[in-house]
Design a protein around this motif. Structure first.
Motif, PDB file in Angstrom:
ATOM      1  N   PRO A   1      87.638   3.689 151.298  1.00  0.00           N
ATOM      2  CA  PRO A   1      86.183   3.873 151.471  1.00  0.00           C
ATOM      3  C   PRO A   1      85.432   2.550 151.466  1.00  0.00           C
ATOM      4  CG  PRO A   1      87.029   5.422 149.853  1.00  0.00           C
ATOM      5  CD  PRO A   1      88.133   4.472 150.151  1.00  0.00           C
ATOM      6  N   GLY A   2      85.841   1.648 150.587  1.00  0.00           N
ATOM      7  CA  GLY A   2      85.193   0.345 150.539  1.00  0.00           C
ATOM      8  C   GLY A   2      85.391  -0.434 151.823  1.00  0.00           C
ATOM      9  N   GLY A   3      86.580  -0.352 152.366  1.00  0.00           N
ATOM     10  CA  GLY A   3      86.858  -1.040 153.615  1.00  0.00           C
ATOM     11  C   GLY A   3      86.034  -0.494 154.768  1.00  0.00           C
ATOM     12  N   LEU A   4      85.966   0.825 154.851  1.00  0.00           N
ATOM     13  CA  LEU A   4      85.196   1.436 155.937  1.00  0.00           C
ATOM     14  C   LEU A   4      83.709   1.161 155.764  1.00  0.00           C
ATOM     15  CD1 LEU A   4      87.046   4.871 156.256  1.00  0.00           C
ATOM     16  CD2 LEU A   4      87.252   2.864 157.721  1.00  0.00           C
ATOM     17  N   ARG A   5      83.287   1.139 154.535  1.00  0.00           N
ATOM     18  CA  ARG A   5      81.871   0.856 154.276  1.00  0.00           C
ATOM     19  C   ARG A   5      81.545  -0.565 154.714  1.00  0.00           C
ATOM     20  NH1 ARG A   5      81.823   2.947 149.554  1.00  0.00           N
ATOM     21  NH2 ARG A   5      82.383   1.044 148.440  1.00  0.00           N
ATOM     22  N   ALA A   6      82.425  -1.486 154.373  1.00  0.00           N
ATOM     23  CA  ALA A   6      82.187  -2.875 154.768  1.00  0.00           C
ATOM     24  C   ALA A   6      82.205  -3.023 156.289  1.00  0.00           C
ATOM     25  CB  ALA A   6      83.241  -3.785 154.128  1.00  0.00           C
ATOM     26  N   LEU A   7      83.091  -2.307 156.963  1.00  0.00           N
ATOM     27  CA  LEU A   7      83.112  -2.366 158.430  1.00  0.00           C
ATOM     28  C   LEU A   7      81.812  -1.820 159.003  1.00  0.00           C
ATOM     29  CD1 LEU A   7      86.734  -1.235 159.400  1.00  0.00           C
ATOM     30  CD2 LEU A   7      85.776  -3.537 159.427  1.00  0.00           C
ATOM     31  N   SER A   8      81.327  -0.761 158.386  1.00  0.00           N
ATOM     32  CA  SER A   8      80.067  -0.184 158.851  1.00  0.00           C
ATOM     33  C   SER A   8      78.921  -1.173 158.673  1.00  0.00           C
ATOM     34  CB  SER A   8      79.802   1.107 158.081  1.00  0.00           C
ATOM     35  OG  SER A   8      78.544   1.638 158.436  1.00  0.00           O
ATOM     36  N   GLU A   9      78.907  -1.846 157.536  1.00  0.00           N
ATOM     37  CA  GLU A   9      77.860  -2.857 157.300  1.00  0.00           C
ATOM     38  C   GLU A   9      77.978  -4.001 158.294  1.00  0.00           C
ATOM     39  OE1 GLU A   9      77.638  -2.044 152.467  1.00  0.00           O
ATOM     40  OE2 GLU A   9      78.518  -3.896 153.242  1.00  0.00           O
ATOM     41  N   ALA A  10      79.203  -4.354 158.604  1.00  0.00           N
ATOM     42  CA  ALA A  10      79.406  -5.450 159.558  1.00  0.00           C
ATOM     43  C   ALA A  10      78.790  -5.115 160.908  1.00  0.00           C
ATOM     44  CB  ALA A  10      80.901  -5.738 159.721  1.00  0.00           C
ATOM     45  N   GLN A  11      78.882  -3.862 161.292  1.00  0.00           N
ATOM     46  CA  GLN A  11      78.401  -3.487 162.610  1.00  0.00           C
ATOM     47  C   GLN A  11      76.893  -3.382 162.687  1.00  0.00           C
ATOM     48  OE1 GLN A  11      81.005  -0.534 164.773  1.00  0.00           O
ATOM     49  NE2 GLN A  11      81.950  -0.451 162.761  1.00  0.00           N
ATOM     50  N   ASP A  12      76.241  -3.510 161.541  1.00  0.00           N
ATOM     51  CA  ASP A  12      74.782  -3.530 161.550  1.00  0.00           C
ATOM     52  C   ASP A  12      74.243  -4.905 161.910  1.00  0.00           C
ATOM     53  OD1 ASP A  12      74.334  -1.208 158.772  1.00  0.00           O
ATOM     54  OD2 ASP A  12      74.502  -0.897 160.933  1.00  0.00           O
ATOM     55  N   LYS A  13      75.126  -5.896 161.989  1.00  0.00           N
ATOM     56  CA  LYS A  13      74.675  -7.262 162.269  1.00  0.00           C
ATOM     57  C   LYS A  13      75.073  -7.661 163.680  1.00  0.00           C
ATOM     58  CE  LYS A  13      74.972  -7.927 157.413  1.00  0.00           C
ATOM     59  NZ  LYS A  13      75.741  -8.354 156.271  1.00  0.00           N
ATOM     60  N   GLN A  14      74.387  -8.694 164.164  1.00  0.00           N
ATOM     61  CA  GLN A  14      74.536  -9.032 165.571  1.00  0.00           C
ATOM     62  C   GLN A  14      75.716  -9.945 165.857  1.00  0.00           C
ATOM     63  OE1 GLN A  14      72.852  -8.082 168.277  1.00  0.00           O
ATOM     64  NE2 GLN A  14      71.348  -6.785 167.258  1.00  0.00           N
ATOM     65  N   THR A  15      75.928 -10.944 165.005  1.00  0.00           N
ATOM     66  CA  THR A  15      76.914 -11.967 165.357  1.00  0.00           C
ATOM     67  C   THR A  15      77.830 -12.283 164.184  1.00  0.00           C
ATOM     68  OG1 THR A  15      75.396 -13.740 164.712  1.00  0.00           O
ATOM     69  CG2 THR A  15      75.389 -13.104 167.026  1.00  0.00           C
ATOM     70  N   VAL A  16      78.931 -12.928 164.557  1.00  0.00           N
ATOM     71  CA  VAL A  16      79.849 -13.506 163.582  1.00  0.00           C
ATOM     72  C   VAL A  16      79.788 -15.015 163.737  1.00  0.00           C
ATOM     73  CG1 VAL A  16      82.313 -13.899 163.184  1.00  0.00           C
ATOM     74  CG2 VAL A  16      81.427 -11.577 163.295  1.00  0.00           C
ATOM     75  N   ARG A  17      79.620 -15.693 162.651  1.00  0.00           N
ATOM     76  CA  ARG A  17      79.564 -17.165 162.702  1.00  0.00           C
ATOM     77  C   ARG A  17      80.594 -17.743 161.736  1.00  0.00           C
ATOM     78  NH1 ARG A  17      74.265 -15.823 163.314  1.00  0.00           N
ATOM     79  NH2 ARG A  17      73.737 -15.837 161.120  1.00  0.00           N
ATOM     80  N   THR A  18      81.277 -18.755 162.202  1.00  0.00           N
ATOM     81  CA  THR A  18      82.283 -19.422 161.376  1.00  0.00           C
ATOM     82  C   THR A  18      81.862 -20.841 161.000  1.00  0.00           C
ATOM     83  OG1 THR A  18      83.446 -20.335 163.281  1.00  0.00           O
ATOM     84  CG2 THR A  18      84.140 -18.153 162.541  1.00  0.00           C
ATOM     85  N   TYR A  19      80.691 -21.240 161.450  1.00  0.00           N
ATOM     86  CA  TYR A  19      80.157 -22.580 161.146  1.00  0.00           C
ATOM     87  C   TYR A  19      81.099 -23.667 161.659  1.00  0.00           C
ATOM     88  CZ  TYR A  19      78.029 -19.242 158.013  1.00  0.00           C
ATOM     89  OH  TYR A  19      77.434 -18.118 157.498  1.00  0.00           O
ATOM     90  N   ALA A  20      81.587 -23.481 162.868  1.00  0.00           N
ATOM     91  CA  ALA A  20      82.558 -24.408 163.444  1.00  0.00           C
ATOM     92  C   ALA A  20      81.959 -25.802 163.630  1.00  0.00           C
ATOM     93  CB  ALA A  20      83.061 -23.863 164.791  1.00  0.00           C
ATOM     94  N   ILE A  21      80.687 -25.882 163.921  1.00  0.00           N
ATOM     95  CA  ILE A  21      80.059 -27.200 164.087  1.00  0.00           C
ATOM     96  C   ILE A  21      80.089 -27.960 162.772  1.00  0.00           C
ATOM     97  CG2 ILE A  21      77.830 -28.334 164.423  1.00  0.00           C
ATOM     98  CD1 ILE A  21      77.282 -26.469 166.725  1.00  0.00           C
ATOM     99  N   ARG A  22      79.775 -27.260 161.695  1.00  0.00           N
ATOM    100  CA  ARG A  22      79.831 -27.944 160.390  1.00  0.00           C
ATOM    101  C   ARG A  22      81.257 -28.392 160.079  1.00  0.00           C
ATOM    102  NH1 ARG A  22      75.237 -25.955 156.774  1.00  0.00           N
ATOM    103  NH2 ARG A  22      74.122 -24.510 158.121  1.00  0.00           N
ATOM    104  N   ALA A  23      82.198 -27.510 160.367  1.00  0.00           N
ATOM    105  CA  ALA A  23      83.590 -27.850 160.097  1.00  0.00           C
ATOM    106  C   ALA A  23      83.988 -29.086 160.893  1.00  0.00           C
ATOM    107  CB  ALA A  23      84.495 -26.663 160.441  1.00  0.00           C
TER     108      ALA A  23
END
Lengths: 214, 510
Positions: B323-345
């Motif tokens: 349930p926690g995993g599915l909940r987190a996936l659901s929350e993830a889909q409420d957001k627009q983008t994924v960022r890894t901060y590659a420029i900072r890295a």
């Protein structure tokens, strides 16, 4: 109108749907029982009875005609799959609309921002509806102009509602569901639903008054 | 008037359509005596009627639908009675700008950057792919697996071959024909005095990577610090915090986590530092809670970033918290983008290479050319791990959960495309989508979800065009390698890449 009229069924209002009302005596609940026994034609009859109801329900939720059609289709597929879980002692309509609602909410969750084209299309429908209602005012051109303004303000006020409040409006006033049916559909209590309806209407009334005074 | 309050319940019931005759009579009697309540009630009723009329008018002109045929066809193809038939995902809004940027960026990537791709992971692609790839088209679904197993893998009659196989073929062309591949160095490369390497050396090697094997090895070696060298730099007095962050990337996870913790006070507002520490901690399950805390920090510092939610989902599934995993996936889909901060890295990478003795311009160019490659690995590993959890549920016949995960990972790919700063990340997004679509295809085929297959075919078509566009751009821009760059222009280019990434060509002056 809450669907095909059945003798003695509650909730039949004065405005009729544009499609013919069925006169079959077999109730929805009996059809579900037949479906559970393997009679797929019972599902076909349920589709015939409810396809437009579910479709329009979905249109109001999703504000997207094409996706509403897809959700409506998916709803009936789910009815088939979940047929063994239907409680024949309860009414069918709230159950199927509950399924449709869940599918719509899933879709809304996935699609936080409605595609501009489809939202514009729904907005256009709403705008046309407001104009149509205004044009039917019988008291002369001035009254029609005022009616048009009021309807536009109403449309704008409805747009300011949050998702949960809008859902109540859709279920109560667009779908003409009773508080009991709404409670069953959204998993709430009848008392809570009545209170919410009242509060939302008061909020809308206040919003319209503020706009009119401005 | 206090007595009015008790009639509010009646008004509520009236507006809700549930006022009985007795209640109606009592309300009418009160309204006759109370102008205020009468006015309020009439206003609310009038408003309710207006809303009803509006709702009816909105849909009144819609043509009626006829769903019976499609519904009966769909249920007719379901011989078995699966526990659920999953919701069919609708085509999502593509992030068009990213595709335009990707096509052009691919050219830039070829010219001055390294785009890393990965072999299709055999661990992820279900063995049934081999069954699904059986041709040919027939009017009826062809059982490709024994029906005693309760599985069918029909080939969609609309396609000549499984849909995702087309993507795989296009992607293979892309990776094999045109994009350079990072590979472990297969030979010992003599590393000269780092200070002697010029930015021109690096650029020329990059130009040569398409034709000379050792050119790629050299850049690879120059970009990589040994753990020993990284420790030396980290322990050097006066070294910049940024260089220490860069050094941590070359250390074992436990050392890196400890090192990054010492920087939290100075760089605590940088979500990348917390992300890097979270990943370092995640290498050992005993650090689970500390990793979760760091992920939460990233989420707090960058609430629009969906990446923390996907990491939380991964961690939840690893602990069997479905349930926690599915909940987190659901929350993830409420957001627009994924960022890894590659420029900072990349910036931190450039800083540590400078501390290691490279000229500033050289360090920046190497950091710019290799930027995004670690992020590619990270993102694809994340996607693969989530898909593997989905496969576990599929094997347990929990198809709805499996599909929910696959769909979430497909959306992860789209979010990566939306948040990518370097083209390697964009390729990761594509790769992840490809993998997810492959598993979705099998799932839909197994349950006979015809509409799902149709949606999937549409998504595949949408993916192929940008990949082919990428190929075209890469081919056509080979000639750019002939263009002259002086040293100043090369330094400017490296600096611009470290500031804007390689997907915003207009900012780079291209």
């Amino acid at each position: 109108m809450t669907g095909p009229a059945r003798p003695g069924s509650p909730g039949c209002l004065s405005i009729e749907y544009i499609y013919p009302v069925g006169t079959d005596e077999t109730t929805d609940e009996i059809l579900m029982t037949q479906l559970c026994r393997g009679d797929k034609s019972a599902l076909a009859e349920l589709v015939r009875r409810y396809e437009n109801d579910v479709f329009r329900f979905s249109v109001h939720y999703l504000r997207d005609v094409e996706r509403a059609r897809d959700v409506a289709q998916e709803t009936f597929i789910r009815v088939f799959v979940a047929r063994d879980r239907f409680d024949a002692t309860r009414r069918f309509r709230p159950w199927i609309l509950c399924i449709a609602r869940n599918l719509c909410l899933n879709e809304l969750k996935r699609r936080k921002v409605a595609a501009a084209e489809s939202l514009d299309a729904y907005t256009e429908l709403a705008g046309d509806a407001a104009n149509t209602l205004a044009s039917r005012a019988e008291d002369g051109p001035d009254a029609r102009v005022m009616a048009a303004e009021r309807n536009s303000m109403l449309e704008a006020a409805l747009d300011t509602l949050g998702d949960e409040a809008r859902e109540i409006i859709v279920l109560r006033f667009f779908q003409r569901m009773s508080a009991s049916e709404i409670a069953h559909t959204i998993g709430s209590t009848e008392g809570a639903v009545r209170t919410r309806i009242h509060r939302i209407l008061k909020r809308l009334k206040k919003r319209l008054e503020e706009v009119a005074d401005a | 008037m206090p007595s009015c309050e008790k009639y509010e319940v009646h008004i509520m019931a009236l507006l809700a359509g549930s006022l009985d005759e007795t209640g109606q009579r009592r309300l009418d009697e009160h309204l006759q005596q109370c102008p205020a309540c009468r006015s309020e009630c009439e206003a609310l009723q009038g408003l309710a009627e207006d809303i009803e009329l509006m709702g009816h008018a909105i849909v009144a002109d819609l043509p009626p639908v006829d769903l019976a045929g499609a519904v009966m066809d769909a249920i007719g193809q379901t011989d078995a009675r699966p526990a659920i038939i999953p919701f069919v995902p609708r085509p999502r809004r593509r992030v068009r700008w990213a595709w335009a940027g990707l096509a052009a960026a691919a050219a830039l990537a070829i010219m001055i950057g390294l785009v890393r791709t990965k072999e299709v992971s055999e661990d992820v692609v279900d063995q049934r792919t081999q069954v699904v790839s059986t041709p040919p088209v027939t009017a009826q679904p062809v059982p490709a697996v024994s029906e005693e197993e309760g599985l069918r893998t029909p080939v969609s009659p609309a396609l000549q071959q499984p849909a995702t196989q087309k993507i795989a073929e296009e992607f293979t062309k892309l990776t094999k024909r045109t994009l350079p591949r990072m590979r472990p160095s297969s030979r010992n490369v003599d590393i000269p005095d780092l200070a002697a390497i010029t930015v021109r050396d690096v650029f020329d090697d990059r130009v040569d990577t398409l034709t000379k094997e050792d050119a790629l090895d050299r850049i690879n070696q120059w970009a990589t610090l040994s753990a020993e060298r990284a420790r030396q730099i980290a322990n050097t007095a006066g070294v910049s915090p940024g260089a220490v962050v860069g050094a941590s990337a070359s250390l074992p996870p436990d050392e890196a986590a400890g090192l990054l913790e010492t920087l939290i006070e100075e760089l605590g507002d940088d979500p990348y530092v917390h992300l890097a520490r979270a990943e370092a901690l995640s290498a050992d399950p005993v650090n689970h809670q500390a990793a979760e805390a760091e992920i939460a920090q990233v989420a707090m510092l960058d609430p629009d970033n969906a990446l923390p939610s996907y990491l939380q989902a991964r961690n939840a599934f690893s602990l069997n918290d479905v349930p926690g995993g599915l909940r987190a996936l659901s929350e993830a889909q409420d957001k627009q983008t994924v960022r890894t901060y590659a420029i900072r890295a990349a910036d931190y990478h450039g800083q540590v290479l400078t501390e290691a003795g490279m000229l500033g311009g050289t360090a920046n160019m190497i950091a710019a050319l290799t930027a995004g490659t670690d992020e590619y690995d990270f993102l694809v590993s994340l996607g693969e791990e989530l898909l593997q959890y989905g496969q576990f549920f599929e094997l347990e016949n929990q198809l709805e959960i499996a599909q929910e995960i696959y769909e979430a990972v497909y959306f992860l790919g789209e979010q990566i495309l939306g948040g990518a700063e370097f083209s390697s990340e964009s390729v990761a997004g594509l790769d992840i989508q490809r993998l997810a679509l492959g598993l979705l295809e099998e799932t839909y085929a197994a349950i006979g979800a015809v509409t799902g297959m149709e949606w999937l075919a549409d998504e595949v078509e949408q993916m192929i065009a940008p990949i082919e566009g990428l190929l075209d751009v890469v081919e056509s821009l080979n000639a750019v390698f002939l263009g002259p760059f002086d040293e100043t222009e090369l330094n400017d280019l490296a600096n611009a890449l470290l500031e804007y990434g390689d997907l915003n060509l207009e900012l780079l002056g291209f």
